[in-house]
Design a protein around this motif. Structure first.
Motif, PDB file in Angstrom:
ATOM      1  N   THR A   1      28.634  51.926  11.923  1.00  0.00           N
ATOM      2  CA  THR A   1      27.366  52.965  11.966  1.00  0.00           C
ATOM      3  C   THR A   1      25.912  52.095  12.060  1.00  0.00           C
ATOM      4  OG1 THR A   1      28.168  54.774  10.739  1.00  0.00           O
ATOM      5  CG2 THR A   1      25.859  54.973  11.250  1.00  0.00           C
TER       6      THR A   1
ATOM      7  N   GLU B   1      29.127  58.825  25.310  1.00  0.00           N
ATOM      8  CA  GLU B   1      29.727  57.963  24.915  1.00  0.00           C
ATOM      9  C   GLU B   1      30.292  56.950  25.720  1.00  0.00           C
ATOM     10  OE1 GLU B   1      33.340  58.271  21.799  1.00  0.00           O
ATOM     11  OE2 GLU B   1      34.393  57.899  23.540  1.00  0.00           O
TER      12      GLU B   1
ATOM     13  N   THR C   1      30.973  53.622  21.937  1.00  0.00           N
ATOM     14  CA  THR C   1      29.590  53.673  21.231  1.00  0.00           C
ATOM     15  C   THR C   1      29.102  54.844  21.504  1.00  0.00           C
ATOM     16  OG1 THR C   1      29.195  51.386  21.693  1.00  0.00           O
ATOM     17  CG2 THR C   1      27.288  52.608  21.481  1.00  0.00           C
TER      18      THR C   1
ATOM     19  N   THR D   1      20.485  56.736  15.484  1.00  0.00           N
ATOM     20  CA  THR D   1      21.942  56.065  14.975  1.00  0.00           C
ATOM     21  C   THR D   1      22.960  56.246  16.098  1.00  0.00           C
ATOM     22  OG1 THR D   1      21.209  57.063  12.887  1.00  0.00           O
ATOM     23  CG2 THR D   1      23.642  56.440  13.112  1.00  0.00           C
TER      24      THR D   1
ATOM     25  N   ALA E   1      24.592  59.506  17.697  1.00  0.00           N
ATOM     26  CA  ALA E   1      25.046  60.364  16.704  1.00  0.00           C
ATOM     27  C   ALA E   1      24.001  61.079  16.253  1.00  0.00           C
ATOM     28  CB  ALA E   1      25.743  59.465  15.537  1.00  0.00           C
TER      29      ALA E   1
ATOM     30  N   GLU F   1      27.410  55.645  16.369  1.00  0.00           N
ATOM     31  CA  GLU F   1      28.642  55.494  15.704  1.00  0.00           C
ATOM     32  C   GLU F   1      29.349  54.481  16.847  1.00  0.00           C
ATOM     33  OE1 GLU F   1      30.198  59.321  14.992  1.00  0.00           O
ATOM     34  OE2 GLU F   1      28.790  59.557  13.183  1.00  0.00           O
ATOM     35  N   GLN F   2      30.168  53.666  16.182  1.00  0.00           N
ATOM     36  CA  GLN F   2      30.940  52.661  17.103  1.00  0.00           C
ATOM     37  C   GLN F   2      32.225  52.671  16.328  1.00  0.00           C
ATOM     38  OE1 GLN F   2      27.549  49.665  17.098  1.00  0.00           O
ATOM     39  NE2 GLN F   2      28.376  49.378  19.353  1.00  0.00           N
ATOM     40  N   LYS F   3      33.473  52.429  17.302  1.00  0.00           N
ATOM     41  CA  LYS F   3      34.769  52.201  17.084  1.00  0.00           C
ATOM     42  C   LYS F   3      35.124  51.315  17.819  1.00  0.00           C
ATOM     43  CE  LYS F   3      35.440  56.819  15.052  1.00  0.00           C
ATOM     44  NZ  LYS F   3      36.376  57.848  14.927  1.00  0.00           N
TER      45      LYS F   3
ATOM     46  N   GLU G   1      35.131  50.355  12.266  1.00  0.00           N
ATOM     47  CA  GLU G   1      34.083  51.516  12.511  1.00  0.00           C
ATOM     48  C   GLU G   1      32.726  50.813  12.113  1.00  0.00           C
ATOM     49  OE1 GLU G   1      36.318  55.761  11.821  1.00  0.00           O
ATOM     50  OE2 GLU G   1      36.251  54.590   9.968  1.00  0.00           O
TER      51      GLU G   1
END
Length: 137
Positions: free
Chosen positions: A105, A2, A77, A88, A80, A90-92, A103
């Motif tokens: 994807t 991450e 980031t 893919t 996933a 996943e981001q927050k 959030e």
């Protein structure tokens, strides 16, 4: 692995409601993904010179809370999933108070730039992702 990318909300990022426009988040997320590649030592420009590319196939965004002028946003980031021709993230996005703002994807496809078609994800990228389960017969 991450990564965390930080960006500050600027006046041009705001809409008439004085919060970050929904379309600006797409740019924030893209910058954070490019930062992820940089942090992993993956040379996207070098790939393009070899006629390999990546492109967004699908981007799902869940807007949770508004971001406003001056907010310092942290975008996490995380790799996933690895498919055959796609991967893919996943981001927050959180603000400097730790509140979750957004959030997302992002499904990214590996492409052959000469043929303009999807190809198997190169190992240089795939090594950072968890392979998706395969169907059994």
């Amino acid at each position: 692995m991450e990564t965390v990318f930080t960006i500050e909300v600027m006046p041009d990022d705001l809409d008439l409601l004085n919060h970050v426009n929904n379309g600006v988040y797409v740019s924030y997320l893209e910058h954070a993904r490019m930062n992820w590649f940089d942090q992993m030592g993956i040379d996207i420009k070098g790939m393009v010179s070899k006629k390999l590319g990546i492109m967004v196939r699908r981007l799902e965004i869940n807007y949770i809370k508004e971001a406003i002028l001056g907010d310092k946003l942290q975008i996490k980031t995380k790799p996933a999933r690895l498919g055959h021709t796609s991967f893919t993230f996943e981001q927050k996005i959180s603000n400097d108070q730790g509140d979750l703002i957004t959030e997302a994807t992002a499904v990214i496809v590996m492409i052959d730039l000469n043929e303009r078609r999807s190809i198997t994800v190169i190992d240089e990228i795939g090594q950072y992702f968890i392979a998706a389960p395969t169907a059994t017969s």
